[in-house]
Scaffold this active site. Sequence first.
Site, PDB file in Angstrom:
ATOM      1  N   HIS A  53     -11.387   7.082  -0.559  1.00 44.41           N
ATOM      2  CA  HIS A  53     -11.544   6.447  -1.860  1.00 44.41           C
ATOM      3  C   HIS A  53     -12.648   5.392  -1.777  1.00 44.41           C
ATOM      4  CE1 HIS A  53      -8.321   3.812   0.009  1.00 44.41           C
ATOM      5  NE2 HIS A  53      -9.258   2.925  -0.297  1.00 44.41           N
TER       6      HIS A  53
HETATM    7  P1  TYD Z   1      -3.968   3.512  -0.541  1.00 46.16           P
HETATM    8  O1  TYD Z   1      -4.883   2.373  -0.612  1.00 46.16           O
HETATM    9  O2  TYD Z   1      -4.219   4.666  -1.456  1.00 46.16           O
HETATM   10  O3  TYD Z   1      -3.939   4.034   0.966  1.00 46.16           O
HETATM   11  P2  TYD Z   1      -4.741   5.224   1.656  1.00 46.16           P
HETATM   12  O4  TYD Z   1      -5.907   5.567   0.798  1.00 46.16           O
HETATM   13  O5  TYD Z   1      -5.115   4.660   2.975  1.00 46.16           O
HETATM   14  O6  TYD Z   1      -3.740   6.333   1.793  1.00 46.16           O
HETATM   15  O7  TYD Z   1      -2.483   3.007  -0.743  1.00 46.16           O
HETATM   16  C1  TYD Z   1      -1.363   3.849  -0.600  1.00 46.16           C
HETATM   17  C2  TYD Z   1      -0.283   3.383  -1.563  1.00 46.16           C
HETATM   18  O8  TYD Z   1       0.096   2.029  -1.297  1.00 46.16           O
HETATM   19  C3  TYD Z   1      -0.692   3.458  -3.017  1.00 46.16           C
HETATM   20  O9  TYD Z   1       0.352   4.060  -3.749  1.00 46.16           O
HETATM   21  C4  TYD Z   1      -0.804   2.021  -3.474  1.00 46.16           C
HETATM   22  C5  TYD Z   1       0.011   1.227  -2.471  1.00 46.16           C
HETATM   23  N1  TYD Z   1      -0.637  -0.079  -2.160  1.00 46.16           N
HETATM   24  C6  TYD Z   1      -0.124  -1.214  -2.741  1.00 46.16           C
HETATM   25  O10 TYD Z   1       0.848  -1.197  -3.516  1.00 46.16           O
HETATM   26  N2  TYD Z   1      -0.732  -2.420  -2.456  1.00 46.16           N
HETATM   27  C7  TYD Z   1      -1.802  -2.504  -1.619  1.00 46.16           C
HETATM   28  O11 TYD Z   1      -2.333  -3.619  -1.376  1.00 46.16           O
HETATM   29  C8  TYD Z   1      -2.326  -1.295  -1.034  1.00 46.16           C
HETATM   30  C9  TYD Z   1      -3.514  -1.319  -0.118  1.00 46.16           C
HETATM   31  C10 TYD Z   1      -1.699  -0.103  -1.334  1.00 46.16           C
END
Ligand code: TYD
Length: 142
Positions: A53
């Site tokens: 992302h």
């Molecule tokens: P995400 O940033 O999409 O992680 P990755 O791309 O590494 O898999 O986050 C995964 C999930 O966690 C998403 O549903 C949102 C939640 N999240 C929060 O609630 N707060 C945060 O600060 C972060 C980074 C993620």
Amino acid sequence: MTTVNDCRLLDLPRIVREEGSITPIEGGKHVPFEIARVYYLYDVPGGSSRGGHAHKQLLQLMVAVMGSFDVVLDDGYTRRRVSLNRGYYGLYLPNLIWRELENFSSGAICVVLASQPYQESEYIREYSNFIHYKKSVAQTVR
Ligand code: TYD
């Protein structure tokens, strides 16, 4: 417009003692933004990947405080891979850089310092949308 060359590896302070080392990070001093949020990735299965992302405005610093992983950076034109494996190197990521995290060693911990609280509307989760968004911002800037 941000490019992969704006993603810099920052040398963080190291206080090395026989009883163990300390790396302190202060917002606006050791990282080029004020820190609004800290989160960490852990229990990542060895060899696996995550990320995929970009962020519209968010600035981040990533540190491998334990173990190692690779960060694949992409600005829409150029790709660059940075391996993180030390608690005293921080990878600064400006906004509008597509990133994927790969090759986690088992037990690795990735600490992320971020310039804003979590906001889902801040994410760009489709690569084609990232390219489109980046081009539209470039046209506005011109
Ligand atoms: P995400 O940033 O999409 O992680 P990755 O791309 O590494 O898999 O986050 C995964 C999930 O966690 C998403 O549903 C949102 C939640 N999240 C929060 O609630 N707060 C945060 O600060 C972060 C980074 C993620």
